[in-house]
Design a protein around this motif. Structure first.
Motif, PDB file in Angstrom:
ATOM      1  N   PHE A 102       0.791  -1.231   0.000  1.00  0.00           N
ATOM      2  CA  PHE A 102       0.000   0.000   0.000  1.00  0.00           C
ATOM      3  C   PHE A 102       0.829   1.289   0.000  1.00  0.00           C
ATOM      4  O   PHE A 102       0.280   2.367  -0.186  1.00  0.00           O
ATOM      5  CB  PHE A 102      -0.953   0.010   1.198  1.00  0.00           C
ATOM      6  N   GLY A 103       2.120   1.173   0.250  1.00  0.00           N
ATOM      7  CA  GLY A 103       2.975   2.353   0.171  1.00  0.00           C
ATOM      8  C   GLY A 103       2.926   3.274   1.367  1.00  0.00           C
ATOM      9  O   GLY A 103       3.536   4.340   1.355  1.00  0.00           O
ATOM     10  N   LEU A 104       2.201   2.893   2.420  1.00  0.00           N
ATOM     11  CA  LEU A 104       2.147   3.697   3.644  1.00  0.00           C
ATOM     12  C   LEU A 104       3.250   3.227   4.588  1.00  0.00           C
ATOM     13  O   LEU A 104       3.377   2.032   4.868  1.00  0.00           O
ATOM     14  CB  LEU A 104       0.786   3.557   4.319  1.00  0.00           C
ATOM     15  N   GLN A 105       4.028   4.157   5.086  1.00  0.00           N
ATOM     16  CA  GLN A 105       5.173   3.794   5.920  1.00  0.00           C
ATOM     17  C   GLN A 105       4.808   3.597   7.381  1.00  0.00           C
ATOM     18  O   GLN A 105       5.453   2.827   8.089  1.00  0.00           O
ATOM     19  CB  GLN A 105       6.256   4.879   5.802  1.00  0.00           C
ATOM     20  N   ARG A 106       3.783   4.301   7.841  1.00  0.00           N
ATOM     21  CA  ARG A 106       3.424   4.234   9.258  1.00  0.00           C
ATOM     22  C   ARG A 106       2.489   3.052   9.501  1.00  0.00           C
ATOM     23  O   ARG A 106       1.298   3.122   9.223  1.00  0.00           O
ATOM     24  CB  ARG A 106       2.791   5.551   9.702  1.00  0.00           C
ATOM     25  N   ILE A 107       3.053   1.963   9.993  1.00  0.00           N
ATOM     26  CA  ILE A 107       2.282   0.747  10.276  1.00  0.00           C
ATOM     27  C   ILE A 107       2.491   0.380  11.739  1.00  0.00           C
ATOM     28  O   ILE A 107       3.625   0.325  12.214  1.00  0.00           O
ATOM     29  CB  ILE A 107       2.737  -0.446   9.401  1.00  0.00           C
ATOM     30  N   THR A 108       1.404   0.121  12.465  1.00  0.00           N
ATOM     31  CA  THR A 108       1.524  -0.365  13.837  1.00  0.00           C
ATOM     32  C   THR A 108       0.807  -1.707  13.951  1.00  0.00           C
ATOM     33  O   THR A 108      -0.300  -1.878  13.437  1.00  0.00           O
ATOM     34  CB  THR A 108       0.956   0.655  14.848  1.00  0.00           C
ATOM     35  N   GLY A 292      -9.773   0.030  17.424  1.00  0.00           N
ATOM     36  CA  GLY A 292      -8.550   0.121  18.223  1.00  0.00           C
ATOM     37  C   GLY A 292      -7.302   0.125  17.369  1.00  0.00           C
ATOM     38  O   GLY A 292      -6.349   0.874  17.640  1.00  0.00           O
ATOM     39  N   ALA A 293      -7.286  -0.688  16.320  1.00  0.00           N
ATOM     40  CA  ALA A 293      -6.132  -0.738  15.431  1.00  0.00           C
ATOM     41  C   ALA A 293      -5.920   0.607  14.745  1.00  0.00           C
ATOM     42  O   ALA A 293      -4.788   1.100  14.646  1.00  0.00           O
ATOM     43  CB  ALA A 293      -6.326  -1.839  14.390  1.00  0.00           C
ATOM     44  N   GLY A 294      -7.011   1.218  14.292  1.00  0.00           N
ATOM     45  CA  GLY A 294      -6.901   2.527  13.666  1.00  0.00           C
ATOM     46  C   GLY A 294      -6.434   3.593  14.640  1.00  0.00           C
ATOM     47  O   GLY A 294      -5.567   4.418  14.322  1.00  0.00           O
ATOM     48  N   LEU A 295      -6.982   3.569  15.852  1.00  0.00           N
ATOM     49  CA  LEU A 295      -6.615   4.570  16.857  1.00  0.00           C
ATOM     50  C   LEU A 295      -5.150   4.472  17.264  1.00  0.00           C
ATOM     51  O   LEU A 295      -4.515   5.488  17.578  1.00  0.00           O
ATOM     52  CB  LEU A 295      -7.499   4.413  18.099  1.00  0.00           C
ATOM     53  N   ARG A 296      -4.599   3.269  17.254  1.00  0.00           N
ATOM     54  CA  ARG A 296      -3.197   3.105  17.641  1.00  0.00           C
ATOM     55  C   ARG A 296      -2.247   3.804  16.676  1.00  0.00           C
ATOM     56  O   ARG A 296      -1.115   4.150  17.040  1.00  0.00           O
ATOM     57  CB  ARG A 296      -2.862   1.625  17.742  1.00  0.00           C
ATOM     58  N   VAL A 297      -2.670   4.009  15.440  1.00  0.00           N
ATOM     59  CA  VAL A 297      -1.849   4.754  14.466  1.00  0.00           C
ATOM     60  C   VAL A 297      -1.617   6.170  14.971  1.00  0.00           C
ATOM     61  O   VAL A 297      -0.497   6.687  14.909  1.00  0.00           O
ATOM     62  CB  VAL A 297      -2.521   4.777  13.081  1.00  0.00           C
ATOM     63  N   PHE A 298      -2.658   6.781  15.488  1.00  0.00           N
ATOM     64  CA  PHE A 298      -2.541   8.165  15.970  1.00  0.00           C
ATOM     65  C   PHE A 298      -1.685   8.232  17.236  1.00  0.00           C
ATOM     66  O   PHE A 298      -0.973   9.205  17.454  1.00  0.00           O
ATOM     67  CB  PHE A 298      -3.925   8.747  16.234  1.00  0.00           C
ATOM     68  N   GLU A 299      -1.756   7.199  18.075  1.00  0.00           N
ATOM     69  CA  GLU A 299      -0.909   7.154  19.262  1.00  0.00           C
ATOM     70  C   GLU A 299       0.557   7.071  18.857  1.00  0.00           C
ATOM     71  O   GLU A 299       1.418   7.684  19.461  1.00  0.00           O
ATOM     72  CB  GLU A 299      -1.282   5.943  20.131  1.00  0.00           C
ATOM     73  N   GLN A 300       0.825   6.309  17.807  1.00  0.00           N
ATOM     74  CA  GLN A 300       2.187   6.175  17.301  1.00  0.00           C
ATOM     75  C   GLN A 300       2.704   7.542  16.830  1.00  0.00           C
ATOM     76  O   GLN A 300       3.866   7.895  17.008  1.00  0.00           O
ATOM     77  CB  GLN A 300       2.240   5.171  16.153  1.00  0.00           C
ATOM     78  N   ASN A 301       1.807   8.308  16.242  1.00  0.00           N
ATOM     79  CA  ASN A 301       2.188   9.637  15.742  1.00  0.00           C
ATOM     80  C   ASN A 301       2.613  10.569  16.870  1.00  0.00           C
ATOM     81  O   ASN A 301       3.395  11.500  16.656  1.00  0.00           O
ATOM     82  CB  ASN A 301       1.022  10.265  14.983  1.00  0.00           C
ATOM     83  N   LYS A 302       2.073  10.342  18.081  1.00  0.00           N
ATOM     84  CA  LYS A 302       2.361  11.246  19.193  1.00  0.00           C
ATOM     85  C   LYS A 302       3.714  10.982  19.824  1.00  0.00           C
ATOM     86  O   LYS A 302       4.198  11.769  20.606  1.00  0.00           O
ATOM     87  CB  LYS A 302       1.261  11.106  20.262  1.00  0.00           C
ATOM     88  N   LYS A 303       4.270   9.808  19.510  1.00  0.00           N
ATOM     89  CA  LYS A 303       5.542   9.426  20.162  1.00  0.00           C
ATOM     90  C   LYS A 303       6.724  10.022  19.423  1.00  0.00           C
ATOM     91  O   LYS A 303       6.663  10.316  18.260  1.00  0.00           O
ATOM     92  CB  LYS A 303       5.653   7.891  20.217  1.00  0.00           C
TER      93      LYS A 303
END
Length: 303
Positions: A102-108, A292-303
């Protein structure tokens, strides 16, 4: 409004959705799993995501990233599905394959129960200094613990509630692992053994119980008592502030909560009974893994 893709992967189905930063499920798709082969299974994951974007105003370029919940043991740092008992994905490089696809780099990536627990923790608005427990009762039984805002993982296997031994009447007053005694498939086997009723699904067992079929009373009594024993272990070890239940068995049969509370109370001493008024059933239900899986992406962004 920021958005991410959430994927909940299981041995029966793969669900995918577009999740807003506030936890709203904007679009959802579901496909049947194909656990017969590693690549066929991954193709189903790809299909679920592609279906989400069909006839949609959203596109991949609008997404912050992808969150993925996978059963079993997960190497979160390397993005690898290490072990599962219902998928052919031993040591499967989930993160690398999704980036390539998919070409998206941010995967959690995380265990599916942890993803569901995160959605429930957010929905429950638990305080940052509380201990929160999410319990799932479905094909399996497990739990996830969020303590002071962070997952409690132990050495990596914390929360395996289904492995706790309980004294089960159904197996002749012998010790049996909770999941083996009282998860969905175990309930079906118990009905077959005790009532000689074959090919009866778990949902039908509870329907007949609610319809007043007296022969199902002892079965539900045994099953809920087993659950209460497992929950009492949680009560004693963690003394949580809140417990939320999910999984198809209990989410589809909310009347079970009162039975569980009554049985758990009989085990607890008065000082532990504060928990009884802080036990609830998921409001997100079967979508909590995707959300929850989708929300964890945003948590990753905050770190």
């Amino acid at each position: 409004m920021k958005k991410a893709i959430g994927i909940d992967i299981g041995g029966t189905k793969v669900a995918a959705g577009i999740i807003s930063e506030t936890g709203e499920l904007l679009k959802r798709a579901e496909v049947k799993s194909d656990p017969s082969d590693r690549e066929k299974m991954f193709a189903k994951v790809v299909e679920s995501v592609e279906q989400v974007f069909e006839d949609s105003t959203y596109s991949l370029v609008d997404m912050e990233g992808i969150g993925v919940g996978v059963p079993g043991k997960v190497d979160r740092e390397q993005g690898i599905a290490v072990f599962q008992n219902n998928l052919p994905w031993a040591q499967f490089p989930v993160t690398a394959r999704l980036r390539e696809q998919f070409g998206l780099q941010r995967i959690t990536i995380d265990n599916d129960v942890y993803m569901a627990a995160f959605a429930e923790w957010k929905a429950a608005q638990a305080k940052s200094d509380e201990t929160f427990v999410y319990v799932t009762i479905s094909t399996g039984i497990s739990c996830s613990i969020i303590h002071h805002g962070s997952f409690f993982r132990g050495a990596g296997f914390a929360g395996e509630l289904g492995l706790i031994p309980v004294l089960s009447k159904a197996v002749g007053q012998k010790m049996e692992r909770l999941e083996s005694a009282s998860a969905g498939p175990a309930i079906e086997k118990l009905v077959h053994k005790e009532l000689q009723v074959a090919h009866l699904k778990t949902k039908d067992v509870f329907e007949r119980y609610k319809d007043g079929a007296s022969e199902y009373q002892p079965i539900i009594d045994d099953v809920t008592d087993n659950w209460a024993q497992g929950l009492y272990a949680i009560s004693c070890l963690l003394d949580p502030h809140k417990v939320v239940f999910g999984g198809s068995v209990i989410a589809n049969n909310p009347f079970l909560l009162d039975i569980i509370k009554e049985k758990l109370k009989s085990y607890q001493i008065p000082e532990q009974q504060h928990l009884l008024s802080h036990m609830s059933i998921s409001m997100i239900k079967q979508d909590n893994g995707v959300v929850g899986a989708g929300l964890r992406v945003f948590e990753q962004n905050k770190k």
